[in-house]
Design a protein around this motif. Structure first.
Motif, PDB file in Angstrom:
ATOM      1  N   UNK A 158       0.814  -1.206   0.000  1.00 16.81           N
ATOM      2  CA  UNK A 158       0.000   0.000   0.000  1.00 16.81           C
ATOM      3  C   UNK A 158       0.856   1.269   0.000  1.00 16.81           C
ATOM      4  N   UNK A 159       0.333   2.294  -0.701  1.00 12.22           N
ATOM      5  CA  UNK A 159       0.985   3.596  -0.778  1.00 12.22           C
ATOM      6  C   UNK A 159      -0.019   4.685  -0.430  1.00 12.22           C
ATOM      7  N   UNK A 165       2.771   3.174   2.820  1.00 11.06           N
ATOM      8  CA  UNK A 165       1.879   3.505   3.923  1.00 11.06           C
ATOM      9  C   UNK A 165       0.833   2.398   4.028  1.00 11.06           C
ATOM     10  N   UNK A 166       0.862   1.674   5.142  1.00 14.00           N
ATOM     11  CA  UNK A 166      -0.023   0.532   5.310  1.00 14.00           C
ATOM     12  C   UNK A 166       0.783  -0.753   5.316  1.00 14.00           C
ATOM     13  N   UNK A 167       0.190  -1.820   4.835  1.00 17.12           N
ATOM     14  CA  UNK A 167       0.859  -3.116   4.845  1.00 17.12           C
ATOM     15  C   UNK A 167       1.550  -3.378   3.508  1.00 17.12           C
ATOM     16  N   UNK A 168       2.719  -4.014   3.601  1.00 14.59           N
ATOM     17  CA  UNK A 168       3.438  -4.321   2.376  1.00 14.59           C
ATOM     18  C   UNK A 168       4.544  -5.337   2.582  1.00 14.59           C
ATOM     19  N   UNK A 182       3.822   0.200   7.416  1.00 16.99           N
ATOM     20  CA  UNK A 182       4.498   1.469   7.142  1.00 16.99           C
ATOM     21  C   UNK A 182       3.582   2.642   7.451  1.00 16.99           C
ATOM     22  N   UNK A 183       4.210   3.786   7.718  1.00 13.87           N
ATOM     23  CA  UNK A 183       3.484   5.028   7.892  1.00 13.87           C
ATOM     24  C   UNK A 183       4.298   6.158   7.291  1.00 13.87           C
ATOM     25  N   UNK A 184       3.772   6.742   6.220  1.00 18.83           N
ATOM     26  CA  UNK A 184       4.440   7.851   5.515  1.00 18.83           C
ATOM     27  C   UNK A 184       5.899   7.531   5.190  1.00 18.83           C
ATOM     28  N   UNK A 185       6.148   6.287   4.744  1.00 18.73           N
ATOM     29  CA  UNK A 185       7.482   5.898   4.317  1.00 18.73           C
ATOM     30  C   UNK A 185       8.360   5.325   5.407  1.00 18.73           C
ATOM     31  N   UNK A 186       7.889   5.343   6.651  1.00 16.45           N
ATOM     32  CA  UNK A 186       8.672   4.806   7.772  1.00 16.45           C
ATOM     33  C   UNK A 186       8.141   3.433   8.188  1.00 16.45           C
TER      34      UNK A 186
END
Length: 202
Positions: A158-159, A165-168, A182-186
């Protein structure tokens, strides 16, 4: 992206020739020079570009395709004097529907557009940067997609507004697979098959 939108202008006619009566547009065909030195050649109706035509701007940029009521509408090709090219579908003067946009550096976007922006499903292809295939919104990676770097790493998930951002799932070139949130690339929380461990990132 820089876009030149056609305004509704009543142009000065130069040698207009009538089309066959009863044709689709029931207008005129010829050449017209606009006040900004642009030159239009093609079909016209009620003093506006309407039908098939070709427009050449003063800087050398060109558009060839379909017009409706003075605006680009339908299929067409826009070649910019600075090097980028768009080929595809227009609606009311803006890129809408399916098309391809080739950047001046050779990168390519192919997919869906909405009001002049990459929006919908598409793919970004580059020889110097990461490639992406998936969903876009307002020109950014947004939704579900697959990102592949030139080094061989990849991320599928997810982006949001261009960031992971999200699961990946991240697959490294070495073969290590990392499942993360992830959250905003982190990266906030991940599981790696290499160490068989679950960790949080502060």
């Amino acid at each position: 992206m820089n876009r030149k939108v056609l305004t509704l202008l009543v142009v000065a006619l130069i040698g207009w020739l009538p089309t066959t009566y009863g044709s689709k547009y029931q207008g005129w065909t010829g050449t017209a020079k606009l006040p900004d030195s642009s030159v239009y050649t093609g079909e016209m109706k009620n003093g506006l570009f309407h039908g098939k035509g070709r427009l050449v701007w003063g800087d050398g940029s060109t558009f060839e395709g379909e017009f409706k009521n003075g605006l680009r509408n339908g299929l067409g090709t826009h070649e910019s004097s600075v090097g980028w090219t768009f080929e595809g579908s227009y609606k009311e003067g803006l890129e809408n529907g399916f098309g391809s946009y080739k950047f001046r550096n050779g990168d390519l976007y192919e997919g869906e557009f909405s009001n002049g922006e990459f929006s919908g499903t598409g793919k970004f292809i580059s020889t110097k940067r990461a490639n992406y295939q998936g969903q876009f919104k307002y020109g950014n990676y947004h939704g579900k997609g697959l990102l592949k770097t030139l080094a061989g790493d990849s991320y599928e998930g997810e982006f949001f507004e261009g960031f992971q951002h999200g699961k990946g799932k991240e697959t490294l070139a070495s073969g290590v697979i990392v499942t993360a949130e992830w959250k905003h690339g982190n990266c906030l929380l991940y599981t790696s098959d290499a160490a068989d461990e679950r960790s949080s990132v502060d």
